[in-house]
Design a protein around this motif. Sequence first.
Motif, short mmCIF file in Angstrom:
data_model
loop_
_atom_site.label_atom_id
_atom_site.label_comp_id
_atom_site.label_asym_id
_atom_site.label_seq_id
_atom_site.Cartn_x
_atom_site.Cartn_y
_atom_site.Cartn_z
N LYS A 180 -0.81 6.31 -9.35
CA LYS A 180 -0.50 6.69 -7.96
C LYS A 180 -1.78 6.92 -7.16
O LYS A 180 -1.86 6.57 -5.98
N GLU B 23 -3.07 3.51 -6.29
CA GLU B 23 -2.25 2.90 -5.25
C GLU B 23 -2.57 3.49 -3.88
O GLU B 23 -2.64 2.76 -2.87
N GLN B 24 -2.78 4.81 -3.82
CA GLN B 24 -3.09 5.46 -2.55
C GLN B 24 -4.44 4.99 -2.01
O GLN B 24 -4.59 4.75 -0.80
N GLU C 117 -5.91 2.10 -2.71
CA GLU C 117 -5.77 0.69 -2.31
C GLU C 117 -5.09 0.58 -0.95
O GLU C 117 -5.48 -0.25 -0.12
N THR C 118 -4.09 1.42 -0.72
CA THR C 118 -3.40 1.43 0.58
C THR C 118 -4.36 1.90 1.67
O THR C 118 -4.37 1.35 2.78
N LEU C 119 -5.17 2.91 1.35
CA LEU C 119 -6.12 3.45 2.32
C LEU C 119 -7.13 2.40 2.75
O LEU C 119 -7.35 2.18 3.95
N LYS D 139 -6.99 -0.83 2.47
CA LYS D 139 -6.34 -1.95 3.15
C LYS D 139 -6.05 -1.60 4.61
O LYS D 139 -6.29 -2.40 5.52
N GLY D 140 -5.52 -0.39 4.83
CA GLY D 140 -5.19 0.03 6.19
C GLY D 140 -6.42 0.20 7.06
O GLY D 140 -6.44 -0.23 8.22
N SER E 275 -6.83 -8.64 6.24
CA SER E 275 -5.61 -9.29 6.73
C SER E 275 -5.88 -10.03 8.04
O SER E 275 -5.23 -11.05 8.34
#
Length: 392
Positions: free
Chosen positions: A170, A173-174, A176-178, A180-181, A319
């Motif tokens: 977790k 994942e957090q 990686e999300t950070l 990416k955002g 992205s």
Amino acid sequence: MRFPEFTEEWETKKLGEVATNKSEKYNPANETDFIKCIEMEHLITDTGQLLGYIDGSTSGSIKNVFNEGDVLFGKLRPYLKKYLQAPFDGVCSSEIWVLKGKNISNDFLYRIVQTKLFIDLANQSSGSKMPRADWNVVESGSFSIPTPLEQKKISSFLALLDERIQTQNKIIEQLETLIKGLSEKIFSQKIRFKEFTDEWKVKSLGEMGNTFNGLSGKTKEDFGKGIPYIQYKQIFDSAKVQIKKCGLVEIAQNENQNSVKYGDIFFTISSETPDEIGMSSVLLDEVNEMYLNSFCFGYRPFSLQVLNPLFASYLFRSSVFRNEIVKLAQGSTRYNMSKIGLMKLTISLPSSKEQITIARFLSSIDQKLQTEKNILDKYQSKKQFLLQNLFI
């Protein structure tokens, strides 16, 4: 390894003596209520975690019924090690075994299916393209079984380690999300560092550099020895080339091959899906002599002050850029990308100082992410060590 309070001998039993692989069949034609259904794709490889489920009542196929606590094991391609202790009642694909303990607890049975002995037996499967584990082989395997109290102690101990591994996943994942955002907001200029106010300049890739091809004229006999070369998977897997994973290729003295150098950017030419076309990786190491595989091409900027290499590693995986590059995909069953089309793409570039600031900021999060992944690797290695040594 044993807990000191236990001294009794373990009993050797055939797996079929202590566990069953029988499940009631579920026919959705007789039901109308929603029922949770687990398919093979919902089982994550070698983690014991569940990705999701679907409504089994909408399917016409007959599936296996399971109860909370039952042990599920994916018999299709058993080497993938897809296992789960069911967190609820439901049904599952016929490609998943539903195992239940007879004279052992389901908790201990769940640990058995993770051992090397169980996986080795399951891998004695039938079929080549789509191998399936054979229960007749697996149930005849001999396993050492402790007393119920020791089973409970071992299961509880490993469950604590599983919880820590899930927590670590977790955290990853957090992060990686950070990243990416933040990457998306930075490269779309929705957020900026307050010390920079200059407008970003729009340039085409063709204005800033040239492309070059990878190896040519090589046969399989040329590989496995010689000079390092960057392989396709290295580029596909990471935004930064991991030079320790290079292959070797023999290069004659009179050969005319393009060597690579620090700051070069590499792109994959083809893929099975348009979303994976043109994956990039940047060489961030100084190298003496190194080459590029023939299934990718290189891009060399005219100036590393105009396009900072570390900044480029984040820009070309963002992205903002990926949304443009996937438009270049051409094909139906396999997709290819034109170098000419790539060179026409434009990117927005900040000043050299702002590029460095952005790159260092994103790199700091990346380093934290890598640290957490290393911690996860250590926990997973510890779990494998314990599975090998706690079971006799």
